[in-house]
Design an enzyme around this catalytic site. Sequence first.
Site, PDB file in Angstrom:
ATOM      1  N   ASP A  62       0.808  -1.225   0.000  1.00 27.25           N
ATOM      2  CA  ASP A  62       0.000   0.000   0.000  1.00 27.25           C
ATOM      3  C   ASP A  62       0.842   1.277   0.000  1.00 27.25           C
ATOM      4  O   ASP A  62       0.317   2.366   0.239  1.00 27.25           O
ATOM      5  CB  ASP A  62      -0.916   0.001   1.244  1.00 27.25           C
ATOM      6  CG  ASP A  62      -2.054  -0.996   1.102  1.00 27.25           C
ATOM      7  OD1 ASP A  62      -2.907  -0.789   0.227  1.00 27.25           O
ATOM      8  OD2 ASP A  62      -2.072  -1.993   1.853  1.00 27.25           O
ATOM      9  N   ARG A  87       1.525  -1.722   7.013  1.00 28.09           N
ATOM     10  CA  ARG A  87       1.784  -0.336   6.615  1.00 28.09           C
ATOM     11  C   ARG A  87       2.648   0.445   7.607  1.00 28.09           C
ATOM     12  O   ARG A  87       3.162   1.513   7.258  1.00 28.09           O
ATOM     13  CB  ARG A  87       0.445   0.415   6.412  1.00 28.09           C
ATOM     14  CG  ARG A  87      -0.462  -0.206   5.363  1.00 28.09           C
ATOM     15  CD  ARG A  87      -1.375   0.824   4.735  1.00 28.09           C
ATOM     16  NE  ARG A  87      -0.617   1.856   4.058  1.00 28.09           N
ATOM     17  CZ  ARG A  87      -1.148   2.963   3.555  1.00 28.09           C
ATOM     18  NH1 ARG A  87      -2.437   3.172   3.651  1.00 28.09           N
ATOM     19  NH2 ARG A  87      -0.396   3.862   2.939  1.00 28.09           N
ATOM     20  N   HIS A 165     -11.386   6.439   5.977  1.00 27.04           N
ATOM     21  CA  HIS A 165     -10.770   7.625   6.569  1.00 27.04           C
ATOM     22  C   HIS A 165     -11.758   8.787   6.491  1.00 27.04           C
ATOM     23  O   HIS A 165     -12.713   8.749   5.699  1.00 27.04           O
ATOM     24  CB  HIS A 165      -9.520   8.042   5.774  1.00 27.04           C
ATOM     25  CG  HIS A 165      -8.341   7.145   5.930  1.00 27.04           C
ATOM     26  ND1 HIS A 165      -7.724   6.546   4.852  1.00 27.04           N
ATOM     27  CD2 HIS A 165      -7.637   6.758   7.020  1.00 27.04           C
ATOM     28  CE1 HIS A 165      -6.689   5.826   5.283  1.00 27.04           C
ATOM     29  NE2 HIS A 165      -6.620   5.938   6.584  1.00 27.04           N
ATOM     30  N   ILE A 246      -8.607  -1.145  -4.033  1.00 25.90           N
ATOM     31  CA  ILE A 246      -7.990  -1.353  -2.716  1.00 25.90           C
ATOM     32  C   ILE A 246      -8.206  -0.104  -1.841  1.00 25.90           C
ATOM     33  O   ILE A 246      -7.331   0.310  -1.088  1.00 25.90           O
ATOM     34  CB  ILE A 246      -6.490  -1.741  -2.818  1.00 25.90           C
ATOM     35  CG1 ILE A 246      -5.747  -0.837  -3.798  1.00 25.90           C
ATOM     36  CG2 ILE A 246      -6.344  -3.195  -3.215  1.00 25.90           C
ATOM     37  CD1 ILE A 246      -4.230  -1.031  -3.782  1.00 25.90           C
ATOM     38  N   CYS A 252      -5.075  10.090  -1.425  1.00 21.03           N
ATOM     39  CA  CYS A 252      -4.066   9.180  -0.822  1.00 21.03           C
ATOM     40  C   CYS A 252      -2.815   9.044  -1.658  1.00 21.03           C
ATOM     41  O   CYS A 252      -1.775   8.640  -1.134  1.00 21.03           O
ATOM     42  CB  CYS A 252      -4.565   7.764  -0.607  1.00 21.03           C
ATOM     43  SG  CYS A 252      -6.223   7.431  -0.875  1.00 21.03           S
TER      44      CYS A 252
HETATM   45  C1  CIR Z   1      -5.351   0.877   3.033  1.00 23.66           C
HETATM   46  O1  CIR Z   1      -6.336   0.203   3.351  1.00 23.66           O
HETATM   47  O2  CIR Z   1      -4.558   1.318   3.863  1.00 23.66           O
HETATM   48  C2  CIR Z   1      -5.098   1.127   1.568  1.00 23.66           C
HETATM   49  N1  CIR Z   1      -5.494  -0.015   0.813  1.00 23.66           N
HETATM   50  C3  CIR Z   1      -5.855   2.353   1.091  1.00 23.66           C
HETATM   51  C4  CIR Z   1      -5.378   3.616   1.744  1.00 23.66           C
HETATM   52  C5  CIR Z   1      -6.174   4.795   1.329  1.00 23.66           C
HETATM   53  N2  CIR Z   1      -5.626   5.986   1.898  1.00 23.66           N
HETATM   54  C6  CIR Z   1      -6.287   7.125   2.042  1.00 23.66           C
HETATM   55  O3  CIR Z   1      -7.501   7.181   1.801  1.00 23.66           O
HETATM   56  N3  CIR Z   1      -5.615   8.155   2.523  1.00 23.66           N
END
Ligand code: CIR
Length: 259
Positions: A62, A87, A165, A246, A252
């Site tokens: 990610d 992460r 988020h 995802i 992001c």
């Molecule tokens: C996660 O679940 O961490 C990643 N697949 C997606 C992150 C998305 N980030 C964001 O909206 N800032």
Amino acid sequence: MLFNNAIVRKPAHSVINGIDDYADLGKPDYSKAIQEHESYVSLLTKLGIKVTILDALEDYPDSCFVEDPAVVADEFAVITNPTRSSRTKEREKIRPTIEKFYQEDRIFEIKEPGHLEGGDVMCVGKTFYIGLSARTNQEGIDQFTEIADKFGQEVIAVPVNEFLHLKTGTTYMGNNKLLVAGEYIDSPYFKKFEQLRVPEKENYAVNCINTGNGVIMPADFPTVKEMLTQHGFKTHEINMSEFSKIDGGLTCLSLRFNA
Ligand code: CIR
């Protein structure tokens, strides 16, 4: 321009194994993800933004979602502490790049037991709205509040129930206009804003980026496009099919700031 610099990270081949807690749309296709990412970078560049492109990190599926391991504000930066174990170490990987843009004494860290991800942080003027979510806990918000306080900025914690988020459910477009979806429609937390209400079938498109030179939005969301146009925003569309699989949105994929 609202920001003149952006940091992005190329998707790794492992992006196909990115966390998918919400979307349920199948696995991303690596080649298409790369194409979409290149279009994103080209658009930012075309709009006059200097883009720093970091190398892909195969060990971190990610890691192209650079918004989460750091928060870059006008006067300071925060290395966050992502919640999911796959992460957490992204924080160490982003730090050297943050150090190129911020002085050491302007870089702070969220520490255990605090957790916070940048996707939960929405800055409007001197206020940070921070989502209390599955990824950001109260301790993380308390630590961030202490940091923001040093720079005369306030924090308002906002519960996140339906979304990954905070910014998966609302993004600020400037001029007091706020795109809102789901639980944030008519939310008491955002009463002072003019709300641009996103219909449920276009929820994904609530996550947009106002560059100050047009709004970047995901392709194929006609109602949101129309609404933004009616409110005086020029729109630029980016295909986000692979990242949406995802749970990744437009914000992001970059850290945006002035330098
Ligand atoms: C996660 O679940 O961490 C990643 N697949 C997606 C992150 C998305 N980030 C964001 O909206 N800032």
